[in-house]
Write a protein that holds these residues in place. Structure first.
Motif, PDB file in Angstrom:
ATOM      1  N   PRO A  48     -45.602  52.242   0.946  1.00  0.00           N
ATOM      2  CA  PRO A  48     -44.791  51.073   0.609  1.00  0.00           C
ATOM      3  C   PRO A  48     -43.538  50.892   1.459  1.00  0.00           C
ATOM      4  CG  PRO A  48     -45.449  52.229  -1.372  1.00  0.00           C
ATOM      5  CD  PRO A  48     -45.834  53.093  -0.212  1.00  0.00           C
ATOM      6  N   GLN A  49     -42.885  52.013   1.856  1.00  0.00           N
ATOM      7  CA  GLN A  49     -41.624  51.901   2.589  1.00  0.00           C
ATOM      8  C   GLN A  49     -41.648  52.668   3.908  1.00  0.00           C
ATOM      9  OE1 GLN A  49     -38.310  52.825   0.019  1.00  0.00           O
ATOM     10  NE2 GLN A  49     -39.201  51.722  -1.687  1.00  0.00           N
ATOM     11  N   ALA A  50     -42.837  52.832   4.497  1.00  0.00           N
ATOM     12  CA  ALA A  50     -42.918  53.602   5.738  1.00  0.00           C
ATOM     13  C   ALA A  50     -43.904  52.970   6.706  1.00  0.00           C
ATOM     14  CB  ALA A  50     -43.347  55.038   5.448  1.00  0.00           C
ATOM     15  N   ASP A  51     -43.473  52.816   7.942  1.00  0.00           N
ATOM     16  CA  ASP A  51     -44.392  52.385   8.984  1.00  0.00           C
ATOM     17  C   ASP A  51     -45.292  53.559   9.344  1.00  0.00           C
ATOM     18  OD1 ASP A  51     -42.999  49.983   9.035  1.00  0.00           O
ATOM     19  OD2 ASP A  51     -41.761  50.567  10.745  1.00  0.00           O
ATOM     20  N   GLY A  52     -46.457  53.268   9.890  1.00  0.00           N
ATOM     21  CA  GLY A  52     -47.372  54.315  10.312  1.00  0.00           C
ATOM     22  C   GLY A  52     -48.025  53.962  11.627  1.00  0.00           C
ATOM     23  N   MET A  53     -48.519  54.975  12.331  1.00  0.00           N
ATOM     24  CA  MET A  53     -49.209  54.715  13.595  1.00  0.00           C
ATOM     25  C   MET A  53     -50.215  55.817  13.891  1.00  0.00           C
ATOM     26  SD  MET A  53     -46.619  55.756  16.667  1.00  0.00           S
ATOM     27  CE  MET A  53     -47.620  56.834  17.662  1.00  0.00           C
ATOM     28  N   PHE A  54     -51.214  55.471  14.706  1.00  0.00           N
ATOM     29  CA  PHE A  54     -52.170  56.428  15.264  1.00  0.00           C
ATOM     30  C   PHE A  54     -52.066  56.359  16.770  1.00  0.00           C
ATOM     31  CE2 PHE A  54     -54.688  55.287  11.353  1.00  0.00           C
ATOM     32  CZ  PHE A  54     -54.669  56.528  10.770  1.00  0.00           C
ATOM     33  N   LEU A  55     -52.034  57.514  17.432  1.00  0.00           N
ATOM     34  CA  LEU A  55     -52.130  57.612  18.882  1.00  0.00           C
ATOM     35  C   LEU A  55     -53.499  58.218  19.162  1.00  0.00           C
ATOM     36  CD1 LEU A  55     -51.204  57.707  21.845  1.00  0.00           C
ATOM     37  CD2 LEU A  55     -50.076  59.884  21.319  1.00  0.00           C
ATOM     38  N   ILE A  56     -54.344  57.494  19.866  1.00  0.00           N
ATOM     39  CA  ILE A  56     -55.706  57.956  20.137  1.00  0.00           C
ATOM     40  C   ILE A  56     -55.682  58.838  21.384  1.00  0.00           C
ATOM     41  CG2 ILE A  56     -58.109  57.262  20.513  1.00  0.00           C
ATOM     42  CD1 ILE A  56     -56.789  56.300  17.811  1.00  0.00           C
ATOM     43  N   LEU A  57     -56.140  60.087  21.233  1.00  0.00           N
ATOM     44  CA  LEU A  57     -56.156  61.037  22.342  1.00  0.00           C
ATOM     45  C   LEU A  57     -57.537  61.192  22.973  1.00  0.00           C
ATOM     46  CD1 LEU A  57     -53.973  63.914  20.841  1.00  0.00           C
ATOM     47  CD2 LEU A  57     -53.246  62.033  22.326  1.00  0.00           C
ATOM     48  N   GLN A  58     -58.586  61.062  22.150  1.00  0.00           N
ATOM     49  CA  GLN A  58     -59.937  61.328  22.633  1.00  0.00           C
ATOM     50  C   GLN A  58     -60.929  60.541  21.787  1.00  0.00           C
ATOM     51  OE1 GLN A  58     -60.925  65.562  23.126  1.00  0.00           O
ATOM     52  NE2 GLN A  58     -62.727  65.188  21.864  1.00  0.00           N
ATOM     53  N   GLY A  59     -61.981  60.044  22.409  1.00  0.00           N
ATOM     54  CA  GLY A  59     -63.041  59.359  21.675  1.00  0.00           C
ATOM     55  C   GLY A  59     -62.784  57.866  21.527  1.00  0.00           C
ATOM     56  N   GLU A  60     -63.706  57.227  20.828  1.00  0.00           N
ATOM     57  CA  GLU A  60     -63.618  55.780  20.597  1.00  0.00           C
ATOM     58  C   GLU A  60     -63.729  55.507  19.107  1.00  0.00           C
ATOM     59  OE1 GLU A  60     -66.672  53.931  22.904  1.00  0.00           O
ATOM     60  OE2 GLU A  60     -65.723  54.472  24.789  1.00  0.00           O
ATOM     61  N   GLY A  61     -63.075  54.444  18.683  1.00  0.00           N
ATOM     62  CA  GLY A  61     -63.116  54.133  17.266  1.00  0.00           C
ATOM     63  C   GLY A  61     -62.688  52.718  16.985  1.00  0.00           C
ATOM     64  N   GLU A  62     -62.332  52.513  15.720  1.00  0.00           N
ATOM     65  CA  GLU A  62     -61.932  51.189  15.269  1.00  0.00           C
ATOM     66  C   GLU A  62     -60.749  51.337  14.318  1.00  0.00           C
ATOM     67  OE1 GLU A  62     -64.899  47.938  14.055  1.00  0.00           O
ATOM     68  OE2 GLU A  62     -64.302  48.884  12.156  1.00  0.00           O
ATOM     69  N   PHE A  63     -59.645  50.673  14.657  1.00  0.00           N
ATOM     70  CA  PHE A  63     -58.480  50.619  13.779  1.00  0.00           C
ATOM     71  C   PHE A  63     -58.703  49.437  12.851  1.00  0.00           C
ATOM     72  CE2 PHE A  63     -54.121  48.966  12.958  1.00  0.00           C
ATOM     73  CZ  PHE A  63     -53.633  50.059  12.264  1.00  0.00           C
ATOM     74  N   GLN A  64     -58.541  49.676  11.554  1.00  0.00           N
ATOM     75  CA  GLN A  64     -58.753  48.625  10.571  1.00  0.00           C
ATOM     76  C   GLN A  64     -57.451  48.330   9.849  1.00  0.00           C
ATOM     77  OE1 GLN A  64     -61.946  50.090   8.101  1.00  0.00           O
ATOM     78  NE2 GLN A  64     -63.469  49.622   9.664  1.00  0.00           N
ATOM     79  N   ALA A  65     -57.086  47.051   9.793  1.00  0.00           N
ATOM     80  CA  ALA A  65     -55.876  46.626   9.083  1.00  0.00           C
ATOM     81  C   ALA A  65     -56.285  45.615   8.023  1.00  0.00           C
ATOM     82  CB  ALA A  65     -54.881  45.998  10.057  1.00  0.00           C
ATOM     83  N   PHE A  66     -55.928  45.929   6.782  1.00  0.00           N
ATOM     84  CA  PHE A  66     -56.286  45.064   5.665  1.00  0.00           C
ATOM     85  C   PHE A  66     -55.126  44.102   5.426  1.00  0.00           C
ATOM     86  CE2 PHE A  66     -58.756  48.842   5.509  1.00  0.00           C
ATOM     87  CZ  PHE A  66     -60.019  48.402   5.170  1.00  0.00           C
ATOM     88  N   ASP A  67     -54.934  43.200   6.400  1.00  0.00           N
ATOM     89  CA  ASP A  67     -53.770  42.330   6.386  1.00  0.00           C
ATOM     90  C   ASP A  67     -54.033  40.979   5.738  1.00  0.00           C
ATOM     91  OD1 ASP A  67     -55.501  41.564   8.400  1.00  0.00           O
ATOM     92  OD2 ASP A  67     -53.979  41.519   9.967  1.00  0.00           O
ATOM     93  N   LYS A  68     -55.264  40.717   5.344  1.00  0.00           N
ATOM     94  CA  LYS A  68     -55.570  39.424   4.744  1.00  0.00           C
ATOM     95  C   LYS A  68     -55.582  39.489   3.229  1.00  0.00           C
ATOM     96  CE  LYS A  68     -58.169  37.738   8.651  1.00  0.00           C
ATOM     97  NZ  LYS A  68     -58.903  38.609   9.489  1.00  0.00           N
TER      98      LYS A  68
END
Length: 143
Positions: A48-68
Motif C-alpha cells: 500500500p505505501q511502498a514502490d517496488g521493482m524487479f531487475l531482470i538479470l537472466q532469462g525471459e519473462g513477463e511483468f504483469q501490472a494489474f492497473d485496470k
C-alpha cells in the motif's frame, strides 16, 4: 555504516516452487533475489505505501501490472507467521497489462498497484526484487 556486496546465485534450480533469497532489509528498503523455473511466477503482490521493482538479470519473462482493476478482495491476505499454511487457494485474476522482459530490464510498480512476474522462457529467470519501506506494515498477495 555496514556496506554489503552480495553475489546473486544464477545456477539452475529445479524446485517445484520459485526460490527466493533475502539480500538486504532495512528501515528504508528490502531486496531479494528470485530464481524461477520455466512456467513459475511470483504471485501478484501489492504494498500500500511502498514502490517496488524487479531487475531482470537472466532469462525471459513477463511483468504483469494489474492497473485496470484490483483482484478480488477475498483473494488477498496479509502474510502471517503461519504462511503459507493459511494462504487461500489461487484465484483467477483480472487481465493484467503485460510487458515482455529480458536481462537488463527494470520493471517498476508504484505503491498500491498489484504486480507480478512470470517466467515465460525456456530457461531459468533470475531477478532482483527491491521494495521501498512500507510504513503500513501490510503486503497484500494474491495466490
Amino acid at each position: 555504516m555496514v556496506v554489503r556486496a552480495v553475489s546473486v546465485p544464477t545456477e539452475p534450480v529445479s524446485d517445484p516452487v520459485p526460490r527466493k533469497l533475502g539480500l538486504w532489509a532495512s528501515e528504508r528498503m528490502q531486496a531479494s533475489a528470485w530464481r524461477l523455473s520455466p512456467g513459475q511466477d511470483i504471485s501478484a503482490r501489492m504494498h500500500p505505501q511502498a514502490d517496488g521493482m524487479f531487475l531482470i538479470l537472466q532469462g525471459e519473462g513477463e511483468f504483469q501490472a494489474f492497473d485496470k482493476q484490483e483482484p478480488e478482495a477475498a483473494g488477498a491476505y496479509v502474510p502471517s507467521a503461519h504462511y503459507p499454511l493459511d494462504a487461500p487457494p489461487k484465484r483467477p485474476l483480472p487481465e493484467p497489462s503485460r510487458s515482455a522482459v529480458k536481462p537488463g530490464m527494470v520493471c517498476v510498480a508504484p505503491a498500491g498497484l498489484f504486480y507480478g512476474l512470470v517466467n515465460t522462457g525456456e530457461e531459468q529467470l533470475v531477478a532482483v526484487a527491491v521494495t521501498a519501506s512500507d510504513t503500513s506494515g501490510t503486503a497484500w498477495t494474491v495466490r
